[in-house]
Design an enzyme around this catalytic site. Structure first.
Site, PDB file in Angstrom:
ATOM      1  N   HIS A  64      86.537  -5.117  37.321  1.00 49.30           N
ATOM      2  CA  HIS A  64      86.672  -3.746  36.808  1.00 49.30           C
ATOM      3  C   HIS A  64      85.397  -2.973  37.159  1.00 49.30           C
ATOM      4  O   HIS A  64      84.285  -3.397  36.825  1.00 49.30           O
ATOM      5  CB  HIS A  64      86.906  -3.750  35.295  1.00 49.30           C
ATOM      6  CG  HIS A  64      87.285  -2.392  34.809  1.00 49.30           C
ATOM      7  ND1 HIS A  64      88.568  -1.899  34.876  1.00 49.30           N
ATOM      8  CD2 HIS A  64      86.517  -1.388  34.321  1.00 49.30           C
ATOM      9  CE1 HIS A  64      88.584  -0.659  34.413  1.00 49.30           C
ATOM     10  NE2 HIS A  64      87.364  -0.321  34.080  1.00 49.30           N
ATOM     11  N   ALA A  65      85.558  -1.830  37.824  1.00 46.76           N
ATOM     12  CA  ALA A  65      84.395  -1.084  38.348  1.00 46.76           C
ATOM     13  C   ALA A  65      83.415  -0.721  37.238  1.00 46.76           C
ATOM     14  O   ALA A  65      83.824  -0.370  36.128  1.00 46.76           O
ATOM     15  CB  ALA A  65      84.881   0.195  39.041  1.00 46.76           C
TER      16      ALA A  65
ATOM     17  N   HIS B 138      83.320   8.463  40.836  1.00 51.92           N
ATOM     18  CA  HIS B 138      83.195   8.306  39.394  1.00 51.92           C
ATOM     19  C   HIS B 138      81.997   7.428  39.041  1.00 51.92           C
ATOM     20  O   HIS B 138      81.132   7.810  38.259  1.00 51.92           O
ATOM     21  CB  HIS B 138      84.482   7.669  38.825  1.00 51.92           C
ATOM     22  CG  HIS B 138      84.378   7.376  37.370  1.00 51.92           C
ATOM     23  ND1 HIS B 138      84.830   8.233  36.399  1.00 51.92           N
ATOM     24  CD2 HIS B 138      83.835   6.320  36.715  1.00 51.92           C
ATOM     25  CE1 HIS B 138      84.571   7.722  35.207  1.00 51.92           C
ATOM     26  NE2 HIS B 138      83.975   6.550  35.373  1.00 51.92           N
ATOM     27  N   GLU B 139      81.900   6.275  39.690  1.00 51.31           N
ATOM     28  CA  GLU B 139      80.796   5.337  39.383  1.00 51.31           C
ATOM     29  C   GLU B 139      79.465   5.904  39.843  1.00 51.31           C
ATOM     30  O   GLU B 139      78.449   5.778  39.159  1.00 51.31           O
ATOM     31  CB  GLU B 139      81.055   3.983  40.057  1.00 51.31           C
ATOM     32  CG  GLU B 139      82.289   3.260  39.565  1.00 51.31           C
ATOM     33  CD  GLU B 139      82.328   3.082  38.053  1.00 51.31           C
ATOM     34  OE1 GLU B 139      83.437   3.046  37.500  1.00 51.31           O
ATOM     35  OE2 GLU B 139      81.261   3.004  37.419  1.00 51.31           O
TER      36      GLU B 139
ATOM     37  N   HIS C 156      77.881   8.090  37.346  1.00 46.26           N
ATOM     38  CA  HIS C 156      77.074   7.388  36.332  1.00 46.26           C
ATOM     39  C   HIS C 156      75.667   7.148  36.863  1.00 46.26           C
ATOM     40  O   HIS C 156      74.673   7.403  36.166  1.00 46.26           O
ATOM     41  CB  HIS C 156      77.699   6.024  36.003  1.00 46.26           C
ATOM     42  CG  HIS C 156      78.948   6.089  35.190  1.00 46.26           C
ATOM     43  ND1 HIS C 156      79.033   6.667  33.954  1.00 46.26           N
ATOM     44  CD2 HIS C 156      80.195   5.600  35.444  1.00 46.26           C
ATOM     45  CE1 HIS C 156      80.254   6.544  33.473  1.00 46.26           C
ATOM     46  NE2 HIS C 156      80.985   5.910  34.361  1.00 46.26           N
TER      47      HIS C 156
ATOM     48  N   GLU D  60      81.178   9.994  31.619  1.00 47.95           N
ATOM     49  CA  GLU D  60      82.398   9.713  32.391  1.00 47.95           C
ATOM     50  C   GLU D  60      82.834  10.902  33.241  1.00 47.95           C
ATOM     51  O   GLU D  60      83.663  10.766  34.121  1.00 47.95           O
ATOM     52  CB  GLU D  60      83.532   9.332  31.442  1.00 47.95           C
ATOM     53  CG  GLU D  60      83.272   8.076  30.616  1.00 47.95           C
ATOM     54  CD  GLU D  60      82.918   6.870  31.456  1.00 47.95           C
ATOM     55  OE1 GLU D  60      82.221   5.980  30.951  1.00 47.95           O
ATOM     56  OE2 GLU D  60      83.311   6.824  32.642  1.00 47.95           O
TER      57      GLU D  60
ATOM     58  N   HIS E 285      89.576  -2.370  28.786  1.00 43.72           N
ATOM     59  CA  HIS E 285      88.708  -1.843  27.735  1.00 43.72           C
ATOM     60  C   HIS E 285      89.009  -2.450  26.375  1.00 43.72           C
ATOM     61  O   HIS E 285      88.131  -2.499  25.505  1.00 43.72           O
ATOM     62  CB  HIS E 285      88.839  -0.333  27.688  1.00 43.72           C
ATOM     63  CG  HIS E 285      88.445   0.321  28.966  1.00 43.72           C
ATOM     64  ND1 HIS E 285      89.178   0.163  30.125  1.00 43.72           N
ATOM     65  CD2 HIS E 285      87.385   1.088  29.309  1.00 43.72           C
ATOM     66  CE1 HIS E 285      88.581   0.811  31.108  1.00 43.72           C
ATOM     67  NE2 HIS E 285      87.503   1.381  30.643  1.00 43.72           N
TER      68      HIS E 285
ATOM     69  N   TYR F  81      86.934   8.883  27.854  1.00 41.56           N
ATOM     70  CA  TYR F  81      87.642   9.315  29.063  1.00 41.56           C
ATOM     71  C   TYR F  81      88.524  10.530  28.754  1.00 41.56           C
ATOM     72  O   TYR F  81      88.652  11.440  29.560  1.00 41.56           O
ATOM     73  CB  TYR F  81      88.490   8.176  29.626  1.00 41.56           C
ATOM     74  CG  TYR F  81      87.682   6.958  30.000  1.00 41.56           C
ATOM     75  CD1 TYR F  81      87.717   5.801  29.215  1.00 41.56           C
ATOM     76  CD2 TYR F  81      86.839   6.952  31.094  1.00 41.56           C
ATOM     77  CE1 TYR F  81      86.953   4.693  29.537  1.00 41.56           C
ATOM     78  CE2 TYR F  81      86.075   5.840  31.430  1.00 41.56           C
ATOM     79  CZ  TYR F  81      86.135   4.722  30.632  1.00 41.56           C
ATOM     80  OH  TYR F  81      85.373   3.621  30.939  1.00 41.56           O
TER      81      TYR F  81
HETATM   82  C1  LIG Z   1      86.175   3.418  36.368  1.00 40.60           C
HETATM   83  C2  LIG Z   1      85.986   3.045  35.161  1.00 40.60           C
HETATM   84  C3  LIG Z   1      84.702   2.372  34.744  1.00 40.60           C
HETATM   85 SE1  LIG Z   1      83.614   3.476  33.574  1.00 40.60          SE
HETATM   86  C4  LIG Z   1      87.049   3.191  34.110  1.00 40.60           C
HETATM   87  O1  LIG Z   1      87.170   2.271  33.309  1.00 40.60           O
HETATM   88  N1  LIG Z   1      87.850   4.280  34.033  1.00 40.60           N
HETATM   89  C5  LIG Z   1      87.748   5.500  34.853  1.00 40.60           C
HETATM   90  C6  LIG Z   1      88.918   6.352  34.445  1.00 40.60           C
HETATM   91  C7  LIG Z   1      89.552   5.737  33.246  1.00 40.60           C
HETATM   92  C8  LIG Z   1      88.965   4.327  33.087  1.00 40.60           C
HETATM   93  C9  LIG Z   1      90.002   3.254  33.435  1.00 40.60           C
HETATM   94  O2  LIG Z   1      89.927   2.718  34.541  1.00 40.60           O
HETATM   95  O3  LIG Z   1      90.884   3.001  32.590  1.00 40.60           O
HETATM   96 ZN   LIG Z   2      82.964   5.534  33.996  1.00 41.02          ZN
END
Ligand SMILES: C=C(C[SeH])C(=O)N1CCC[C@H]1C(=O)O
Ligand SMILES: [Zn+2]
Length: 599
Positions: A320-321, A350-351, A354, A378, A481, A491
């Site tokens: 997971h990024a 997105h990353e 951060h 975010e 998450h 988010y």
């Molecule tokens: C890219 C990330 C790491 Se902060 C992320 O979890 N995001 C970015 C958008 C929503 C959420 C997800 O993937 O559920």
């Molecule tokens: Zn993020």
């Protein structure tokens, strides 16, 4: 010392920030070593380091609370004490802290190492979420295959975490109470510094819900046209396995058969990226170039040396990024299992947003090395991508040839593609924590964990499970998450405020004029190469969490509130088109109750 004067407190804070930074560097290194190489040894090391640091924090906390900080004059000193006196889970007795860390790490490793069998080739049971499962969900248009992948993943990940999750809730709620918070929801929302936060969030949702309902009705019709009445009803919730994404949280992978004008050059530039031999590194360099074009910081040397931007062979890791601050002013990294696809071009921006925030506030004291609130953090990268994804910029990158320059239609397709990313996400961004807040508050109990999840998914998102569910299932934990205990309303906040930020930066860049009706529409604005916009953004980012977030927002937008108006203004042309289209086909707006069993 027993000198508790404001001057002594200022000295104490200087030392405390320095020590916190050193401990945070140790903890982050141990977490990185585990997250990038999941083994019993790296887990053991991570648990030991974090237990040691929790003990250190608790001893420090006993000293910190001796200072009568609420009586001090200096706002800056008071604000730092406000943060330093929140102990978090380190308030737990050592054995409970360690158990909580074990339980969370165990759930995260179950999720990160889960494998399922292929639909066509039953002997291949080595499919991971990234890249294999994600790829199938992106490309497959076979509802039976999509159903198989959905059911198997939810069994292999979520289904195995229900007991662990119950223990996690129990211990972490105890930890929240040891911080004098009512429950974990209050501790999680502490950084939003508002006692009306949940009400504000629901108010934002009521602003944008009409637009979501139009998107939902339009997409359901397109899915119904493609898959027929046997796969989904034209007036019910949408089965969650059809959306091109495991959690139905973004719908951009359905662009090809749902765009308003399907015949035009595709705005999903994935094929072009592959044709032009893009690598993960090249995608990262393209993203970095956008930031430097704004007079913002380039990625530092250690970023390129130590980041993991492709899934390595022969080891298990958390794919997971994520973006990492090592709190020493020079070590900042991204860990991501990049695929050469447009969806990942968004995630890279997105990353990198951060990392840019880390770089901009790196000279703040440790206690301020955070976003103004977690939603701000975010939003940064996404704001940049709102410009990068414009047809104008994709053409500048040579990823769009702009052959059929039928601009109006192509611009509507582009706006539609943004809506597949952003509008589709809104209810999911909201319900993830509505669900968990209910659990932490004791409104949702283990006996109905799965049922309550699907009731919220149906109520807000208008989706339903592709097959009946029972309480042996635990579908929320099929989402990263939930197993990694990462709050999610950040988010939802980001997807609202990023349009407020985008609007202000476009005005600053001279790309959008709200008072001139003939100015280019907001969704065609790109701030690329605008140092003016970049400086304005940088001024806000440099603050970190040193000021309450309304002050940070005011620096950038002149507003002090979160407000869905900018998002609605951005999507106005599409909103009008969707209403007209749904009227034409007589679509029902909204959905009838699901006929599925929720558990
Ligand atoms: C890219 C990330 C790491 Se902060 C992320 O979890 N995001 C970015 C958008 C929503 C959420 C997800 O993937 O559920
Ligand atoms: Zn993020």
């Amino acid at each position: 010392s027993n000198d508790l004067s404001e001057q002594a407190a200022a000295e104490y804070l200087k030392k405390l920030n320095k020590e916190f930074g050193e401990k945070a560097n140790l903890a982050t290194n141990a977490e990185w070593d585990y997250g990038s190489n999941i083994t019993p040894e790296t887990l053991e090391k991570k648990l030991n380091v974090s237990a040691e640091i929790a003990k250190w924090k608790k001893n420090k906390w006993v000293e910190t609370i001796k200072y009568p900080w609420k009586t001090y004059k200096d706002e800056n000193i008071k604000r730092q004490f406000k943060f330093a006196t929140i102990l978090g889970m380190a308030a737990l007795p050592e054995d409970k802290f360690k158990r909580l860390d074990e339980v969370t790490s165990k759930m995260e490793s179950i999720y990160s190492t889960a494998k399922i069998c292929d639909f066509h080739n039953k002997s291949n049971c080595n499919l991971s979420l990234e890249p294999e499962i994600t790829e199938i969900l992106r490309k497959s248009r076979d509802p039976e295959e999509l159903k198989h992948i959905w059911v198997e993943w939810h069994k292999a990940s979520g289904g195995k975490c229900k007991k662990l999750f119950e223990e996690y809730v129990q211990i972490s709620n105890e930890g929240a109470k040891l911080n004098n918070m009512t429950d974990l929801a209050e501790l999680w929302n502490f950084d939003f510094e508002s006692d009306a936060f949940e009400k504000d969030i629901l108010e934002l949702w009521s602003q944008v819900k009409p637009l979501y309902l139009q998107m939902h009705a339009y997409m359901r019709k397109k899915l119904w046209d493609k898959y027929g009445e046997n796969v989904l009803s034209r007036t019910g919730p949408i089965p969650a396995h059809l959306m091109g994404n495991m959690w139905a949280q973004t719908w951009s992978n359905l662009f090809d058969f749902t765009a308003p004008y399907p015949g035009l050059e595709s705005l999903d530039v994935t094929d072009e990226l592959i044709k032009q031999n893009y690598t993960a590194l090249k995608m990262f360099k393209v993203a970095e170039n956008f930031f430097t074009s704004l007079n913002l910081s380039a990625m530092p040397p250690l970023f390129w040396e130590r980041s993991i931007i492709e899934k390595p062979e022969g080891k298990e890791l958390v794919c997971h990024a994520s973006a990492w601050d090592f709190y020493n002013g020079e070590d900042f990294r991204i860990k991501m299992c990049t695929r050469v696809e447009m969806e990942d071009l968004l995630t890279i921006h997105h990353e990198m947003g951060h990392i840019q925030y880390f770089l901009q506030y790196k000279d703040q004291p440790y206690l301020y090395k955070e976003g103004a609130n977690s939603g701000f953090h975010e939003a940064v990268g996404d704001v940049i991508f709102l410009s990068a994804a414009t047809t104008k910029h994709l053409q500048r990158l040579g990823l769009l040839k702009g052959q059929n320059s039928n601009d109006d239609k192509q611009e509507l397709n582009s706006l539609f593609q943004r809506a597949l990313d952003k509008v589709s996400f809104l209810p999911f961004g909201l319900l993830m924590d509505l669900y968990r807040w209910n659990i932490f508050k004791g409104k949702t109990l283990p006996a109905t964990y799965n049922r309550d999840w699907w009731l919220l998914r149906e109520k807000y998102q208008g989706v339903e499970p592709p097959v009946d569910r029972t309480e042996q299932d635990f579908d929320p934990a099929a989402k990263y998450h939930i197993v990694a205990s990462v709050p999610y309303v950040r988010y939802f906040v980001s997807f609202i405020i990023q349009f407020q930020f985008h609007r202000s930066l476009c005005i600053e860049a001279g790309e959008f004029d709200p008072n001139n009706p003939s100015s280019k529409p907001l969704h065609e604005c790109s701030i690329y190469q605008s140092a003016k916009a970049g400086n304005l953004l940088g001024n806000m980012l440099k603050l970190g969490s040193s000021k309450p977030w309304p002050d940070a927002m005011e620096v950038l937008t002149g507003q002090r509130k979160m407000d869905g108006t900018a998002l609605l203004q951005f999507f106005q042309p599409l909103h009008d088109w969707l209403k007209e289209q749904n009227e034409k086909t007589g679509e029902k707006i909204g959905w009838e109750p699901s006929k599925r069993n929720f558990g």
